[in-house]
Design a protein around this motif. Structure first.
Motif, PDB file in Angstrom:
ATOM      1  N   ASP A  27       0.748  -1.232   0.090  1.00 45.58           N
ATOM      2  CA  ASP A  27      -0.026   0.105   0.148  1.00 45.58           C
ATOM      3  C   ASP A  27       0.814   1.171   0.030  1.00 45.58           C
ATOM      4  O   ASP A  27       0.524   2.116  -0.740  1.00 45.58           O
ATOM      5  CB  ASP A  27      -0.831   0.033   1.234  1.00 45.58           C
ATOM      6  CG  ASP A  27      -2.051  -1.138   1.218  1.00 45.58           C
ATOM      7  OD1 ASP A  27      -2.095  -1.582  -0.048  1.00 45.58           O
ATOM      8  OD2 ASP A  27      -2.540  -1.478   2.155  1.00 45.58           O
ATOM      9  N   HIS A  28       1.994   1.276   0.833  1.00 50.87           N
ATOM     10  CA  HIS A  28       2.700   2.342   0.824  1.00 50.87           C
ATOM     11  C   HIS A  28       3.526   2.599  -0.500  1.00 50.87           C
ATOM     12  O   HIS A  28       3.449   3.615  -0.771  1.00 50.87           O
ATOM     13  CB  HIS A  28       3.791   2.057   2.060  1.00 50.87           C
ATOM     14  CG  HIS A  28       4.790   3.015   2.106  1.00 50.87           C
ATOM     15  ND1 HIS A  28       4.799   4.408   2.647  1.00 50.87           N
ATOM     16  CD2 HIS A  28       6.090   3.271   1.414  1.00 50.87           C
ATOM     17  CE1 HIS A  28       5.850   5.096   2.433  1.00 50.87           C
ATOM     18  NE2 HIS A  28       6.704   4.365   1.668  1.00 50.87           N
ATOM     19  N   LEU A  29       4.032   1.676  -0.904  1.00 55.47           N
ATOM     20  CA  LEU A  29       4.558   1.866  -2.490  1.00 55.47           C
ATOM     21  C   LEU A  29       3.581   2.203  -3.408  1.00 55.47           C
ATOM     22  O   LEU A  29       3.986   3.368  -4.156  1.00 55.47           O
ATOM     23  CB  LEU A  29       5.474   0.432  -2.897  1.00 55.47           C
ATOM     24  CG  LEU A  29       6.572  -0.038  -1.950  1.00 55.47           C
ATOM     25  CD1 LEU A  29       6.802  -1.446  -2.369  1.00 55.47           C
ATOM     26  CD2 LEU A  29       7.484   1.034  -2.111  1.00 55.47           C
ATOM     27  N   ILE A  30       2.322   1.795  -3.476  1.00 61.52           N
ATOM     28  CA  ILE A  30       1.327   2.170  -4.476  1.00 61.52           C
ATOM     29  C   ILE A  30       1.013   3.629  -4.056  1.00 61.52           C
ATOM     30  O   ILE A  30       0.741   4.427  -4.893  1.00 61.52           O
ATOM     31  CB  ILE A  30       0.162   1.338  -4.659  1.00 61.52           C
ATOM     32  CG1 ILE A  30       0.409  -0.189  -5.099  1.00 61.52           C
ATOM     33  CG2 ILE A  30      -1.081   1.826  -5.082  1.00 61.52           C
ATOM     34  CD1 ILE A  30      -0.650  -1.178  -4.691  1.00 61.52           C
ATOM     35  N   ASP A  31       0.845   4.040  -2.968  1.00 61.04           N
ATOM     36  CA  ASP A  31       0.613   5.359  -2.502  1.00 61.04           C
ATOM     37  C   ASP A  31       1.767   6.245  -2.957  1.00 61.04           C
ATOM     38  O   ASP A  31       1.658   7.504  -3.216  1.00 61.04           O
ATOM     39  CB  ASP A  31       0.246   5.550  -1.116  1.00 61.04           C
ATOM     40  CG  ASP A  31      -0.883   5.068  -0.488  1.00 61.04           C
ATOM     41  OD1 ASP A  31      -1.655   4.496  -1.513  1.00 61.04           O
ATOM     42  OD2 ASP A  31      -1.022   4.801   0.815  1.00 61.04           O
ATOM     43  N   ASN A  32       2.956   5.884  -3.158  1.00 59.82           N
ATOM     44  CA  ASN A  32       4.086   6.662  -3.415  1.00 59.82           C
ATOM     45  C   ASN A  32       4.379   6.438  -4.991  1.00 59.82           C
ATOM     46  O   ASN A  32       5.447   6.714  -5.508  1.00 59.82           O
ATOM     47  CB  ASN A  32       5.294   6.277  -2.598  1.00 59.82           C
ATOM     48  CG  ASN A  32       5.144   7.082  -1.091  1.00 59.82           C
ATOM     49  OD1 ASN A  32       5.413   8.130  -1.198  1.00 59.82           O
ATOM     50  ND2 ASN A  32       4.472   6.176  -0.273  1.00 59.82           N
ATOM     51  N   GLY A  33       3.826   5.963  -6.072  1.00 53.56           N
ATOM     52  CA  GLY A  33       3.650   5.958  -7.353  1.00 53.56           C
ATOM     53  C   GLY A  33       4.330   4.750  -7.753  1.00 53.56           C
ATOM     54  O   GLY A  33       4.785   4.647  -8.999  1.00 53.56           O
ATOM     55  N   VAL A  34       4.544   3.468  -6.932  1.00 51.85           N
ATOM     56  CA  VAL A  34       5.342   2.489  -7.461  1.00 51.85           C
ATOM     57  C   VAL A  34       4.408   1.271  -7.287  1.00 51.85           C
ATOM     58  O   VAL A  34       3.790   1.153  -6.183  1.00 51.85           O
ATOM     59  CB  VAL A  34       6.643   2.016  -6.486  1.00 51.85           C
ATOM     60  CG1 VAL A  34       7.120   0.881  -7.215  1.00 51.85           C
ATOM     61  CG2 VAL A  34       7.393   3.057  -6.743  1.00 51.85           C
ATOM     62  N   PHE A  35       3.670   0.520  -8.421  1.00 47.44           N
ATOM     63  CA  PHE A  35       2.923  -0.486  -8.589  1.00 47.44           C
ATOM     64  C   PHE A  35       3.294  -1.577  -8.218  1.00 47.44           C
ATOM     65  O   PHE A  35       4.144  -2.449  -9.151  1.00 47.44           O
ATOM     66  CB  PHE A  35       2.021  -0.472  -9.847  1.00 47.44           C
ATOM     67  CG  PHE A  35       0.997  -1.460  -9.843  1.00 47.44           C
ATOM     68  CD1 PHE A  35       0.005  -1.098  -8.866  1.00 47.44           C
ATOM     69  CD2 PHE A  35       1.066  -2.531 -10.576  1.00 47.44           C
ATOM     70  CE1 PHE A  35      -1.305  -1.889  -8.984  1.00 47.44           C
ATOM     71  CE2 PHE A  35      -0.168  -3.408 -10.383  1.00 47.44           C
ATOM     72  CZ  PHE A  35      -1.335  -3.182  -9.937  1.00 47.44           C
ATOM     73  N   VAL A  36       3.345  -2.190  -6.747  1.00 48.47           N
ATOM     74  CA  VAL A  36       3.912  -3.377  -6.674  1.00 48.47           C
ATOM     75  C   VAL A  36       2.767  -4.128  -5.699  1.00 48.47           C
ATOM     76  O   VAL A  36       2.794  -3.933  -4.416  1.00 48.47           O
ATOM     77  CB  VAL A  36       5.326  -3.434  -5.729  1.00 48.47           C
ATOM     78  CG1 VAL A  36       5.903  -4.565  -5.306  1.00 48.47           C
ATOM     79  CG2 VAL A  36       6.284  -2.615  -6.390  1.00 48.47           C
ATOM     80  N   PRO A  37       1.878  -4.759  -6.075  1.00 50.82           N
ATOM     81  CA  PRO A  37       0.855  -5.479  -5.393  1.00 50.82           C
ATOM     82  C   PRO A  37       1.312  -6.609  -4.677  1.00 50.82           C
ATOM     83  O   PRO A  37       1.948  -7.369  -5.118  1.00 50.82           O
ATOM     84  CB  PRO A  37      -0.166  -5.635  -6.494  1.00 50.82           C
ATOM     85  CG  PRO A  37       0.600  -5.979  -7.764  1.00 50.82           C
ATOM     86  CD  PRO A  37       1.701  -4.881  -7.770  1.00 50.82           C
ATOM     87  N   ALA A  38       0.641  -6.423  -3.552  1.00 50.68           N
ATOM     88  CA  ALA A  38       0.708  -8.091  -2.628  1.00 50.68           C
ATOM     89  C   ALA A  38       0.346  -9.225  -3.595  1.00 50.68           C
ATOM     90  O   ALA A  38      -0.967  -9.143  -4.034  1.00 50.68           O
ATOM     91  CB  ALA A  38       0.228  -7.756  -1.379  1.00 50.68           C
ATOM     92  N   SER A  39       1.032 -10.307  -3.475  1.00 47.96           N
ATOM     93  CA  SER A  39       0.637 -11.671  -3.907  1.00 47.96           C
ATOM     94  C   SER A  39       0.369 -12.670  -3.043  1.00 47.96           C
ATOM     95  O   SER A  39       1.116 -12.639  -2.186  1.00 47.96           O
ATOM     96  CB  SER A  39       1.603 -11.989  -5.013  1.00 47.96           C
ATOM     97  OG  SER A  39       1.833 -11.266  -6.069  1.00 47.96           O
ATOM     98  N   ALA A  40      -0.296 -13.454  -3.291  1.00 48.95           N
ATOM     99  CA  ALA A  40      -0.617 -14.706  -2.427  1.00 48.95           C
ATOM    100  C   ALA A  40      -0.974 -16.083  -3.059  1.00 48.95           C
ATOM    101  O   ALA A  40      -1.986 -16.649  -3.271  1.00 48.95           O
ATOM    102  CB  ALA A  40      -1.871 -14.321  -1.358  1.00 48.95           C
TER     103      ALA A  40
END
Length: 75
Positions: free
Chosen positions: A21-34
């Motif tokens: 969430d922090h990365l996405i909020d800062n412009g880097v799209f790295v979604p969590a995977s499960a």
């Protein structure tokens, strides 16, 4: 051959999702995977390629919170 994909996870799935969430909020799209069989129950998959500009890589580095901040979240 080496594959430029990095798996990143923290102590708990919740912390890993917060980092995503922090990365996405800062412009880097790295979604969590499960995915079953992954290195952790929840993790981030990050890939850097020659197509990324130096500015994009610098942006990624700035978007990551300091390790100290991550440590304090786990306490």
């Amino acid at each position: 051959p080496a594959i430029p994909v990095f798996a990143i996870w923290l102590d708990t799935p919740e912390q890993t999702r917060e980092l995503s969430d922090h990365l996405i909020d800062n412009g880097v799209f790295v979604p969590a995977s499960a995915y079953p069989g992954g290195p952790a129950s929840v993790y981030l998959r990050l890939s850097i390629s020659a197509k990324h500009t130096p500015e994009q890589i610098e942006s990624l580095a700035r978007a990551f919170p300091p390790a100290r901040a991550l440590h304090h979240r786990s306490a």
